[in-house]
Design an enzyme around this catalytic site. Structure first.
Site, short mmCIF file in Angstrom:
data_model
loop_
_atom_site.label_atom_id
_atom_site.label_comp_id
_atom_site.label_asym_id
_atom_site.label_seq_id
_atom_site.Cartn_x
_atom_site.Cartn_y
_atom_site.Cartn_z
N GLY A 1 -5.09 -6.25 12.62
CA GLY A 1 -3.54 -6.31 13.09
C GLY A 1 -3.08 -7.29 14.16
N LYS A 2 -3.86 -8.38 14.25
CA LYS A 2 -3.25 -9.43 14.97
C LYS A 2 -1.94 -10.20 14.44
CE LYS A 2 -7.70 -10.24 16.88
NZ LYS A 2 -8.84 -11.34 17.06
N ILE A 3 -2.14 -10.43 13.06
CA ILE A 3 -0.90 -10.81 12.31
C ILE A 3 -0.07 -9.76 11.22
CG2 ILE A 3 -0.30 -12.74 10.57
CD1 ILE A 3 -1.19 -13.81 13.46
N ASN B 1 -7.95 -16.09 20.92
CA ASN B 1 -8.15 -14.58 21.04
C ASN B 1 -7.22 -13.95 21.75
OD1 ASN B 1 -9.84 -12.12 19.70
ND2 ASN B 1 -9.98 -11.98 21.88
N HIS C 1 1.82 -10.29 15.06
CA HIS C 1 2.57 -11.49 15.21
C HIS C 1 3.30 -11.85 13.97
CE1 HIS C 1 1.30 -12.08 19.37
NE2 HIS C 1 0.19 -12.05 18.82
#
Length: 364
Positions: free
Chosen positions: A303-305, A255, A275
């Site tokens: 919104g992490k990937i 995380n 990412h």
């Protein structure tokens, strides 16, 4: 003849294994289905795409990997080849990594042995890894000795803390005539910043806390870690490159690496998409709701990937102690070493970029 689009996948026609079969051939021609296929896809994603010259690669480490020798066998070769640019690890992995760097020994053991008997004989067990209780005491003593040094007596990020520790471990290796025994000393030499997402959650943090009781002035600032890791990712993107994360296990380091994008987008209000590449090796299921088992598609919702990059994501459900050596060997066989990015030396420059973009944000 059925012409369904779902039958366009490569035909399953493996090459028979022989005494001359190489590891690359084994992975590429016989890992045809199930998690063997995911491991092949992961190895190919790592070697073919994540190791592009314009990609900044973060590695996260969870589970007792360094006690099993994976620091020496896999992580150090990846660092030295320029295949890992920054690391987030549990503190425990870094603590146990230090055993090797200061000349202490761990041994293969039988997990069926009575733990009561082991306790009576002063033997500590991590499943089938055995070591003398004095290994803990000696490592504690080493950390207490070095963190009393004046250069530790101020507020710092875990990257700076681990860089300083790596310097002392490297010197101990030199004195003992050891080579390439510690991830921390190798990261120090190669300029790879090493963070831990929970600084107090290990014997290293416990010894830092003990020093505070004695009036020590060392302070670990987690907020600095949050901003520095976000700056690494933003710098990768703004320099015209890409960001990739290789996750061994899951947990808090996973995380902490992935939250860099929500920190950039959601909290700081800086325009970004996530990412670009995501490779995870895990034994955690997604349906229990735990972070370790959360899929790349779920990470898109946070919104992490980058949603446009989902084809650049692979999750392989296998033990990291099996997958990491195979992926490492495959990558080293397929790719030439990359120049070291030495991101530790560029932390100030990257933080200035983050600050300058945040100053333009409406979230201030």
């Amino acid at each position: 003849m059925n012409k369904s689009k779902y039958l366009r996948g490569k035909r399953i026609a493996p090459t028979p294994i022989t005494k001359d079969t190489t590891l690359v051939q084994l992975i590429e021609t016989t890992f045809q289905a199930y998690n063997a296929a995911r491991l092949r896809e992961g190895a190919q994603l790592f070697a073919d795409r994540m190791l592009g010259d314009d990609v900044t690669v973060g590695l996260t480490l969870t589970g007792a990997l360094t006690p099993a020798g994976l620091g020496i066998s896999a992580i150090i070769p990846l660092i030295e080849a320029g295949f890992v640019d920054w690391i987030i690890s549990t503190g425990a992995n870094l603590y146990h990594d230090t055993h090797f760097g200061i000349g202490l020994s761990l041994h293969q053991g039988n997990p069926q042995i009575s733990d009561v008997v082991l306790r009576e004989e002063g033997v500590v067990r991590i499943y089938d890894i055995f070591f003398d209780y004095d290994v803990l005491l000696s490592t504690d003593s080493f950390f207490r000795e070095i963190i009393r040094a004046e250069e530790f007596q101020h507020e710092m990020s875990t990257a700076e803390f681990h860089w300083l520790c790596g310097k002392y471990i490297a010197e101990r290796e030199r004195v003992l005539g050891l080579t390439n025994q510690s991830v921390l000393s190798t990261a120090y030499r190669c300029g790879v910043p090493v963070y831990t997402s929970s600084p107090g959650d290990s014997s290293i943090g416990m010894n830092v806390a003990a020093l505070e009781l004695q009036g020590g002035k060392i302070r670990i600032n987690p907020s600095t870690d949050v901003n520095e890791t976000a700056a690494i990712v933003l710098n990768a993107k703004r320099s015209g490159g890409k960001s990739a994360i290789f996750i061994c296990g899951g947990g808090s380091p996973k995380n902490f690496a992935l939250q860099t994008e929500p920190q950039i987008q959601e909290v700081l209000g800086i325009e970004e998409k996530g990412h670009d590449m995501f490779l995870q090796v895990t034994d955690a299921r997604p349906d229990t709701g735990g972070l370790s088992g959360a899929t790349p598609s779920e990470a898109v919702s946070w919104g992490k990937i980058d949603p446009d990059q989902l084809p650049g994501t692979v999750v392989c459900y296998v033990d990291s102690t099996v997958a990491l050596p195979l992926i490492t060997a495959y990558a080293l066989a397929k790719r030439a070493p990359r120049p070291l990015k030495r991101l530790y030396d560029k932390r100030g420059e990257m933080m200035n970029l983050l600050k300058s973009e945040y100053e333009k944000s409406e979230r201030r």
